[in-house]
Design a protein around this motif. Structure first.
Motif, PDB file in Angstrom:
ATOM      1  N   ASN A  42      33.076 -50.350 -20.812  1.00 28.71           N
ATOM      2  CA  ASN A  42      32.687 -51.015 -21.883  1.00 28.71           C
ATOM      3  C   ASN A  42      31.065 -51.274 -21.881  1.00 28.71           C
ATOM      4  N   GLN A  43      30.918 -51.861 -20.851  1.00 23.28           N
ATOM      5  CA  GLN A  43      29.271 -52.142 -20.466  1.00 23.28           C
ATOM      6  C   GLN A  43      28.670 -50.829 -20.089  1.00 23.28           C
ATOM      7  N   TYR A  44      29.137 -49.926 -19.527  1.00 24.58           N
ATOM      8  CA  TYR A  44      28.286 -48.673 -19.665  1.00 24.58           C
ATOM      9  C   TYR A  44      28.440 -48.048 -20.940  1.00 24.58           C
ATOM     10  N   CYS A  45      29.341 -48.186 -21.650  1.00 26.82           N
ATOM     11  CA  CYS A  45      29.150 -47.548 -23.106  1.00 26.82           C
ATOM     12  C   CYS A  45      28.137 -48.244 -23.664  1.00 26.82           C
ATOM     13  N   ASP A  46      27.825 -49.717 -23.606  1.00 32.42           N
ATOM     14  CA  ASP A  46      26.828 -50.405 -24.308  1.00 32.42           C
ATOM     15  C   ASP A  46      25.704 -49.893 -23.813  1.00 32.42           C
ATOM     16  N   ALA A  47      25.241 -49.606 -22.358  1.00 34.27           N
ATOM     17  CA  ALA A  47      23.969 -49.153 -21.896  1.00 34.27           C
ATOM     18  C   ALA A  47      23.987 -47.563 -22.426  1.00 34.27           C
ATOM     19  N   VAL A  48      24.636 -46.712 -22.550  1.00 32.46           N
ATOM     20  CA  VAL A  48      24.449 -45.568 -23.165  1.00 32.46           C
ATOM     21  C   VAL A  48      24.113 -45.525 -24.411  1.00 32.46           C
ATOM     22  N   GLU A  49      24.684 -46.599 -25.457  1.00 36.86           N
ATOM     23  CA  GLU A  49      24.116 -46.803 -26.542  1.00 36.86           C
ATOM     24  C   GLU A  49      22.887 -47.170 -26.982  1.00 36.86           C
ATOM     25  N   LYS A  50      22.290 -47.927 -25.752  1.00 29.59           N
ATOM     26  CA  LYS A  50      20.973 -48.206 -25.796  1.00 29.59           C
ATOM     27  C   LYS A  50      20.048 -47.110 -25.253  1.00 29.59           C
ATOM     28  N   LEU A  51      20.411 -46.278 -24.493  1.00 28.20           N
ATOM     29  CA  LEU A  51      19.875 -45.086 -23.992  1.00 28.20           C
ATOM     30  C   LEU A  51      19.742 -44.178 -25.274  1.00 28.20           C
ATOM     31  N   ALA A  53      19.554 -44.698 -28.312  1.00 29.49           N
ATOM     32  CA  ALA A  53      18.536 -45.010 -29.307  1.00 29.49           C
ATOM     33  C   ALA A  53      17.215 -44.538 -28.849  1.00 29.49           C
ATOM     34  N   ILE A  54      16.900 -44.481 -27.448  1.00 31.55           N
ATOM     35  CA  ILE A  54      15.638 -43.886 -27.013  1.00 31.55           C
ATOM     36  C   ILE A  54      15.690 -42.338 -27.069  1.00 31.55           C
ATOM     37  N   ALA A  55      17.000 -41.770 -27.126  1.00 37.11           N
ATOM     38  CA  ALA A  55      17.041 -40.095 -27.200  1.00 37.11           C
ATOM     39  C   ALA A  55      16.848 -40.114 -28.612  1.00 37.11           C
ATOM     40  N   THR A  56      17.363 -40.697 -29.666  1.00 34.65           N
ATOM     41  CA  THR A  56      17.199 -40.435 -31.063  1.00 34.65           C
ATOM     42  C   THR A  56      15.738 -40.698 -31.359  1.00 34.65           C
ATOM     43  N   ARG A  57      14.881 -41.888 -31.139  1.00 36.81           N
ATOM     44  CA  ARG A  57      13.629 -42.022 -31.234  1.00 36.81           C
ATOM     45  C   ARG A  57      12.602 -40.916 -30.900  1.00 36.81           C
ATOM     46  N   LYS A  58      13.143 -40.062 -29.856  1.00 33.17           N
ATOM     47  CA  LYS A  58      12.365 -38.936 -29.383  1.00 33.17           C
ATOM     48  C   LYS A  58      12.813 -37.513 -29.833  1.00 33.17           C
ATOM     49  N   GLY A  59      13.638 -37.669 -30.881  1.00 37.72           N
ATOM     50  CA  GLY A  59      14.288 -36.515 -31.527  1.00 37.72           C
ATOM     51  C   GLY A  59      15.393 -35.813 -30.746  1.00 37.72           C
ATOM     52  N   LEU A  65      18.485 -36.186 -23.132  1.00 39.02           N
ATOM     53  CA  LEU A  65      17.802 -37.512 -22.315  1.00 39.02           C
ATOM     54  C   LEU A  65      18.128 -37.536 -20.957  1.00 39.02           C
ATOM     55  N   ALA A  66      19.417 -37.493 -20.842  1.00 36.88           N
ATOM     56  CA  ALA A  66      20.012 -37.530 -19.036  1.00 36.88           C
ATOM     57  C   ALA A  66      19.508 -36.418 -18.428  1.00 36.88           C
ATOM     58  N   VAL A  67      19.629 -35.352 -19.035  1.00 32.53           N
ATOM     59  CA  VAL A  67      19.086 -33.864 -18.076  1.00 32.53           C
ATOM     60  C   VAL A  67      17.650 -34.261 -17.944  1.00 32.53           C
ATOM     61  N   GLY A  68      16.661 -34.593 -18.773  1.00 32.04           N
ATOM     62  CA  GLY A  68      15.161 -34.562 -18.800  1.00 32.04           C
ATOM     63  C   GLY A  68      14.998 -35.364 -17.808  1.00 32.04           C
ATOM     64  N   TRP A  69      15.694 -36.665 -17.720  1.00 31.74           N
ATOM     65  CA  TRP A  69      15.513 -37.809 -17.011  1.00 31.74           C
ATOM     66  C   TRP A  69      15.405 -37.501 -15.516  1.00 31.74           C
ATOM     67  N   VAL A  70      16.677 -36.568 -15.151  1.00 28.36           N
ATOM     68  CA  VAL A  70      16.677 -36.138 -13.902  1.00 28.36           C
ATOM     69  C   VAL A  70      15.682 -34.995 -13.577  1.00 28.36           C
ATOM     70  N   LEU A  71      15.380 -34.247 -14.591  1.00 29.45           N
ATOM     71  CA  LEU A  71      14.557 -32.975 -13.966  1.00 29.45           C
ATOM     72  C   LEU A  71      13.062 -33.528 -14.116  1.00 29.45           C
ATOM     73  N   ILE A 107      13.913 -47.619 -20.207  1.00 26.68           N
ATOM     74  CA  ILE A 107      15.207 -47.038 -19.305  1.00 26.68           C
ATOM     75  C   ILE A 107      15.487 -47.871 -18.059  1.00 26.68           C
ATOM     76  N   ASP A 108      14.566 -48.172 -17.223  1.00 27.47           N
ATOM     77  CA  ASP A 108      14.739 -49.099 -16.295  1.00 27.47           C
ATOM     78  C   ASP A 108      15.401 -50.384 -16.667  1.00 27.47           C
ATOM     79  N   THR A 109      14.900 -50.892 -17.599  1.00 27.99           N
ATOM     80  CA  THR A 109      15.329 -52.399 -18.100  1.00 27.99           C
ATOM     81  C   THR A 109      16.775 -52.160 -18.536  1.00 27.99           C
ATOM     82  N   ILE A 110      17.372 -51.051 -19.144  1.00 25.34           N
ATOM     83  CA  ILE A 110      18.640 -50.799 -19.564  1.00 25.34           C
ATOM     84  C   ILE A 110      19.516 -50.652 -18.206  1.00 25.34           C
TER      85      ILE A 110
END
Length: 158
Positions: A42-51, A53-59, A65-71, A107-110
């Motif tokens: 559940n804690q991981y799901c909460d973190a993904v939900e916050k992440l 939101a960042i993805a959505t703001r970026k369209g 977001l996950a793939v781009g963050w790694v690349l 992202i680092d904070t999350i």
């Protein structure tokens, strides 16, 4: 030499598909992972939900977001993602191409607030499964790995 980042979507968690309280069936390998059960999951799901939101703001989607963050890391040549359908293959080819410093800080904070990953199998007969989040990659680059289920390079080079 390039690095292949394995399990970029963290066995599906970083797709945003799974929500709090999800239970994996017994024949799904994730049902045996400590991190895919109970409050920790559940804690991981909460973190993904916050992440997400960042993805959505970026369209973008959470997957992008996950793939781009790694690349975004110059050492990474390949971000290995799984797919079960043609639609997933096509979706996995899209990614966030740039991040602002503010987004990376957010992202680092999350990630700092998320529990450390502990991919121990409880029903498969293994004592400890090497973290699918690319422990070898993070050790090679002398970086601590992302605390949730994306490989690799949290706070690397910054």
């Amino acid at each position: 030499m390039g690095i292949l980042a394995h399990s970029v979507l963290g066995k599906g968690l970083l797709t945003g598909k799974y929500k709090r309280g999800h239970a994996f069936p017994d024949d799904d390998e994730r049902s045996g992972f400590f991190d895919f059960q109970g409050e920790r999951f559940n804690q991981y799901c909460d973190a993904v939900e916050k992440l997400t939101a960042i993805a959505t703001r970026k369209g973008h989607t959470m997957t992008e977001l996950a793939v781009g963050w790694v690349l975004r890391e110059p050492a990474v040549s390949v971000a290995l993602v799984g797919a079960k359908s043609e639609a997933q293959v096509l979706a996995n080819c899209k990614y966030v191409e740039s991040f602002t410093e503010e987004e990376l800080t957010e992202i680092d904070t999350i990630l700092d607030e998320a529990p450390h990953v502990n991919w121990t199998i409880t029903n498969g007969g293994y004592e400890h499964l090497p973290a699918v989040i690319s422990f070898v990659v993070s050790q090679t680059l002398r970086c601590r790995s992302l605390k949730i289920f994306a490989p690799a390079f949290h706070n690397c080079g910054r």
